[in-house]
Structure formats: structure tokens, C-alpha cells
Design an enzyme around this catalytic site. Structure first.
Site, short mmCIF file in Angstrom:
data_model
loop_
_atom_site.label_atom_id
_atom_site.label_comp_id
_atom_site.label_asym_id
_atom_site.label_seq_id
_atom_site.Cartn_x
_atom_site.Cartn_y
_atom_site.Cartn_z
N GLY A 118 -12.60 26.43 -5.06
CA GLY A 118 -12.45 27.88 -5.16
C GLY A 118 -12.09 28.28 -6.58
O GLY A 118 -12.30 27.53 -7.55
N ASP A 143 -11.59 32.07 2.30
CA ASP A 143 -11.20 33.45 2.02
C ASP A 143 -12.35 34.32 1.48
O ASP A 143 -12.25 35.54 1.47
CB ASP A 143 -10.06 33.48 0.99
CG ASP A 143 -8.74 32.95 1.55
OD1 ASP A 143 -8.71 32.58 2.74
OD2 ASP A 143 -7.75 32.91 0.80
N ARG A 290 -9.28 26.63 9.06
CA ARG A 290 -9.77 25.74 8.00
C ARG A 290 -10.29 24.42 8.53
O ARG A 290 -11.00 23.70 7.83
CB ARG A 290 -8.64 25.47 6.98
CG ARG A 290 -8.30 26.62 6.11
CD ARG A 290 -8.10 26.23 4.65
NE ARG A 290 -7.40 25.02 4.41
CZ ARG A 290 -6.28 24.90 3.70
NH1 ARG A 290 -5.71 26.00 3.19
NH2 ARG A 290 -5.74 23.75 3.46
O1 F6P Z 1 -7.11 29.86 -0.03
C1 F6P Z 1 -7.36 29.39 1.22
C2 F6P Z 1 -6.11 29.42 2.06
O2 F6P Z 1 -6.51 29.00 3.32
C3 F6P Z 1 -5.39 30.76 2.08
O3 F6P Z 1 -5.98 31.70 2.92
C4 F6P Z 1 -4.02 30.34 2.50
O4 F6P Z 1 -3.05 31.27 2.09
C5 F6P Z 1 -3.85 29.03 1.81
O5 F6P Z 1 -5.13 28.50 1.60
C6 F6P Z 1 -2.99 28.06 2.57
O6 F6P Z 1 -2.80 26.93 1.80
P1 F6P Z 1 -1.97 25.65 2.33
O7 F6P Z 1 -2.86 24.90 3.26
O8 F6P Z 1 -1.67 24.89 1.10
O9 F6P Z 1 -0.76 26.17 3.03
#
Ligand code: F6P
Length: 401
Positions: A118, A143, A290
Site C-alpha cells: 500500500g 482500504d 483481511r
Molecule cells: O491498512 C489496512 C488496515 O487493515 C487498516 O484498515 C487497519 O487500521 C490496519 O490495517 C490494521 O493494522 P494491524 O493489522 O497492524 O492492526
């Protein structure tokens, strides 16, 4: 270069994982091998590049990963590399790390390096490119907030997950005449909330790009009740700001990594329950968005991205990122893509369609509002709730997408 000299491509996946990473790896590996390249993958993103931690990628070990979530290479969104401090500032990668990368790329005889990531990961790729490392980029993030491309891969899968959650919440909300809040991801942009809200029939959508207040949200809920609709579905992006401008965070004290967002959904649910004496529940979808298999759209997009990245390397168009400009796949300078995040246009087609469906963004009381102003509380949310609220612009960013 002689005909028999082997050429080698490197691939890495940086930042938070997302569905479709393996589909890009597979597509790039297959198309590169058919062109006569060897392919290696760097483990754990840029960390593997600095440590020369590689695995060979072959037709065999990339077979059957098209529909697999995650990344077979592993990834990291923190560590020694970090090119972003907040979403509009950039940070320099340490010169000694760049030298280490240059040395490893040289020693491993990498002709082209595919950086899949990203905004943050591609900002790192840009710096490596400027230091002579032959990089190309592939845009990834659930996102969908990376500039210059209509879609990043992973976004469609996240939307499918969130819309499916709304479908499920719909039936239970209706059965119990409840208001259900679904909190979805989206740090800086409300794309997931908006698209899932449209696809899953959300009644209220709260996103970072549109300021909202509880009076307008409650007015919408009451308007539905007056129409005989005794349940309501609210979708809220984790990065939506509370009235007054605060973000809701999970760990505001942590200075060594990107601030973790989360908690706004419960606040919205509690506040509506208090104001309307109605039963509410909140679901935080979190990393379910995710994980897991990419949708067919994402598999198709990722495959085109992977194949096109190899074409960029073949044509020695280093410093470019593949993009989707429907119906075409193209490319643009990585430097352009990371200049500005892609945000929801409050006057764009998707918002317009939602408004035509009488979806509320909480920014207007277009609906009959039975609340006299005097009954509306106006305390700050930091005062009202025992939750950590901080401004994103003041937090220290160490993680990256
Ligand atoms: O940028 C992608 C994302 O999924 C965001 O929407 C979210 O805030 C972040 O990553 C979460 O990251 P981590 O898995 O490090 O908590």
C-alpha cells in the site's frame, strides 16, 4: 546479455496482508518463468530484502495459491523500514538500510523487484528506486485508499466480507427490532463502509470524509420507525471521526507503531441506545476483512496486476506501479501514486446513489427530526466516554500498509 544468461526477478509483500497477495505472486511467478526468468521471493517484506532472506518461487510452489488468503512470503507492517509518518508526511528510509538492499539486490543478481504493498510500502519502493534499485509496484490494500488506481486488490474481498456481515445482521436486527452497528476497517478512507453499506443495505453510513452528528443519525432511525421499520443497520468506518473531530483508538499511548483504531462502533451503539431508548448491538468485523480467500474479482485483478508487473520489468519501466483504469490495466510513476491518498468523494456517484436510497451519512437532518435542540447533549466525547480518543495527525506512525 546472452541468450543463456538467467535473469532473476524478486518479489516481496509489504505492509498489512490482504486477500489476493498470493494471486499476484502466482501470476508474476508464472508469467516470469514462461519468459525465462528465475523468481525469488523475499520473506517478511522489506525485512527479507535487508536480510537476503529468500525462497525460490517456482511453478510448483505457486500452484494452488490463487485462492489462498494471506501471503506465502509473509509480511510485516513495522520493523526497520517505515516510509510514512501519518498519511501525508513521508520519512526517509535509513541510508544504511538502502545500502544493504543495494548490496543484496546486486549479489542476488535481481533484474527487477516487484514490491506489492500500500501507500507506506510503495513509498519505500520509491526511495529504493531513487537509489537505483530496479523496482516496480503493485497496489494492495483492503482500504482502497491508494491514489491513481480505481481499485487496489483486496478491497473487493473486504467489501464482500462486510456486506455478508450486514446480510446476517439484517435478519437478526429485524427479528429483534434492534439497531445494529457494524464497525469496519478504513483508517483514512470510508470506501469499505460505503461499498459494503450499499451492497448490504445499510441505513446509516459513517465515514471519515463526511462530518456527522448523532442528532441526524437519530433522526434517521426515528424516520424509519415512523415508516414501520423497527430495525436499523449502521455501518461505521473505524477512521470516522466522532462529532467534535476525535478518532477512537485502542492504544493511544503506543509510540512505537501506528495508532490502532477501533471502538467507534460501540460508542455509536451506546449513544443511540441512550438517546432513543432503543436496543442496540455492535459488531466489530476487524481482521476477518483481511483474512481468507480473495473474491473472484480480486483474483482476476491480482492476476492482471502480477502479469503486468512482469511486463513493466521486461520493458524496463522501473519506478512505475501497475494500476486499474477500467477496463484497462496500466501503470504510472510510483511517486505519483503515493502523493495523495484516495478518499471517498462526498459528491461522487456511490454517495449520490446511497442518498437516493435515503441512506443517511449523518450530515443532514433531511428527515423529520422530533428532537427539540434543547434536549440534545453537547458534551465532548472525551468527557462523556472513558475511551482513549486522539487525533490521527498527532500520533506517531511506525507501521505501514
Ligand atoms: O491498512 C489496512 C488496515 O487493515 C487498516 O484498515 C487497519 O487500521 C490496519 O490495517 C490494521 O493494522 P494491524 O493489522 O497492524 O492492526
Amino acid at each position: 546479455m546472452s541468450q543463456n544468461q538467467r535473469r532473476r526477478i524478486g518479489i516481496l509483500t509489504g505492509g498489512g496482508d490482504c486477500p489476493g497477495l498470493n494471486a499476484v505472486i502466482r501470476a508474476a511467478t508464472k508469467s516470469a518463468i514462461y519468459l525465462g526468468y528465475e523468481v525469488v521471493g523475499f520473506r517478511k517484506g522489506y525485512e527479507g530484502l535487508a536480510d537476503a532472506d529468500v525462497m525460490e518461487l517456482t511453478l510448483e510452489n505457486t500452484a494452488s495459491i490463487l485462492d489462498e488468503g494471506g501471503t506465502i512470503l509473509g509480511s510485516t507492517n513495522r520493523g526497520r523500514f517505515s516510509a510514512k509518518v501519518g498519511h501525508d508526511e513521508s520519512r526517509k528510509v535509513a541510508p544504511e538500510l538502502i545500502q544493504l538492499v543495494q548490496k543484496n539486490v546486486e549479489e542476488l543478481a535481481i533484474d527487477g523487484l516487484i514490491c506489492i504493498g500500500g501507500d507506506g510500502s510503495l513509498s519505500i519502493a520509491q526511495q529504493l528506486f531513487e537509489s537505483g534499485v530496479p523496482c516496480v509496484g503493485v497496489p494492495k490494500t483492503i482500504d482502497n485508499d491508494l491514489g491513481c488506481t480505481a481499485f487496489t486488490f483486496g478491497f473487493d474481498s473486504a467489501v464482500a466480507c462486510a456486506a455478508n456481515a450486514l446480510d446476517r445482521l439484517h435478519t437478526t436486527a429485524a427479528s429483534h427490532e434492534r439497531l445494529m452497528v457494524l464497525e469496519v476497517m478504513g483508517r483514512h478512507a470510508g470506501w469499505i463502509a460505503l461499498h459494503a453499506g450499499l451492497a448490504g443495505g445499510g441505513d446509516v453510513i459513517l465515514i471519515p470524509e463526511i462530518d456527522w452528528n448523532f442528532e441526524n443519525v437519530c433522526a434517521k432511525v426515528l424516520q424509519r420507525k415512523q415508516m414501520g421499520k423497527l430495525f436499523t443497520l449502521v455501518v461505521v468506518a473505524e477512521g470516522a471521526k466522532l462529532p467534535g473531530g476525535g478518532l477512537v483508538t485502542l492504544d493511544p499511548e503506543n509510540k512505537n507503531r501506528q495508532t490502532r483504531l477501533g471502538g467507534i462502533g460501540q460508542i455509536v451503539a451506546d449513544e443511540i441506545a441512550a438517546r432513543l431508548a432503543t436496543e442496540t448491538r455492535c459488531v466489530v468485523l476487524g481482521h476477518l476483512q483481511r483474512g481468507g480467500q480473495p473474491t473472484y474479482f480480486d483474483r482476476c485483478l491480482s492476476t492482471q496486476y502480477g502479469a503486468h508487473a512482469i511486463r513493466l520489468i521486461e520493458e524496463r519501466r522501473f519506478g512505475e506501479m501497475v494500476l486499474y483504469a477500467p477496463p484497462e490495466i496500466g501503470s504510472i510513476a510510483i511517486s505519483e501514486a503515493v502523493k495523495q491518498l484516495s478518499k471517498v468523494d462526498p459528491n461522487g456517484a456511490a454517495v449520490e446513489a446511497a442518498r437516493a436510497m435515503a441512506v443517511s451519512f449523518g450530515d443532514t437532518a433531511d428527515y423529520h427530526n422530533p428532537f427539540p435542540q434543547s434536549q440534545v447533549e453537547s458534551k465532548t466525547f472525551a468527557e462523556q466516554y472513558n475511551v482513549p480518543i486522539s487525533a490521527l495527525s498527532t500520533s506517531t506512525f511506525e507501521d505501514f500498509d
